[in-house]
Scaffold this active site. Sequence first.
Site, PDB file in Angstrom:
ATOM      1  N   GLU A  94       0.802  -1.227   0.000  1.00  0.00           N
ATOM      2  CA  GLU A  94       0.000   0.000   0.000  1.00  0.00           C
ATOM      3  C   GLU A  94       0.833   1.274   0.000  1.00  0.00           C
ATOM      4  OE1 GLU A  94      -2.593  -0.365   3.348  1.00  0.00           O
ATOM      5  OE2 GLU A  94      -3.581  -2.139   2.544  1.00  0.00           O
ATOM      6  N   HIS A  97       7.027   1.960  -1.082  1.00  0.00           N
ATOM      7  CA  HIS A  97       8.198   1.131  -0.799  1.00  0.00           C
ATOM      8  C   HIS A  97       8.537   0.237  -1.992  1.00  0.00           C
ATOM      9  CE1 HIS A  97      10.175  -2.456   1.104  1.00  0.00           C
ATOM     10  NE2 HIS A  97      10.875  -1.499   1.658  1.00  0.00           N
TER      11      HIS A  97
END
Length: 164
Positions: A94, A97
Amino acid sequence: MATQLKSLSDFSHTTIPDGRKYRFGIVTAQWNAEITGALYNGAVLLLEKQGVLPENIIEITVPGSFELTSGADILLSKKDLDAVICLGCVIKGETPHFDFICNAVANGISQVSIKYNKPVVFGVLTTNTLEQAQARAGGKHGNKGEEAAATALLMADLQKNLND
């Protein structure tokens, strides 16, 4: 999508060279071990099928995909290898990253290859879901580890033939 219907690990269009004269390193990320273990097994099976001796396959593990670059650099600085195969799996979450890791790993692997003038192969799955990763680690879409090993053999053979 066409990839939903077929295995991506189809080598019928190319000839994979004999590997008896080559030495390979394999750097495998421990994160997502179910997937990276399957990639590793696929890579080793293809290398051995092509004649690479087990003692000419040097394997190390690193914590995650981000560390694949360092692992490849360490291997090439310590061992006389014809190519290094980097195997990992990054699954989108989400946060951004995923994007940072994927970009860093792709760029890092390229830089190590340039630094040593040796093939360093990107065998990293970058998927949206675990199911997509499973499909590409020995599932319905083949095994990206096999593809990475085939690429390493082809590139090692290319480099040797150009140097002869």
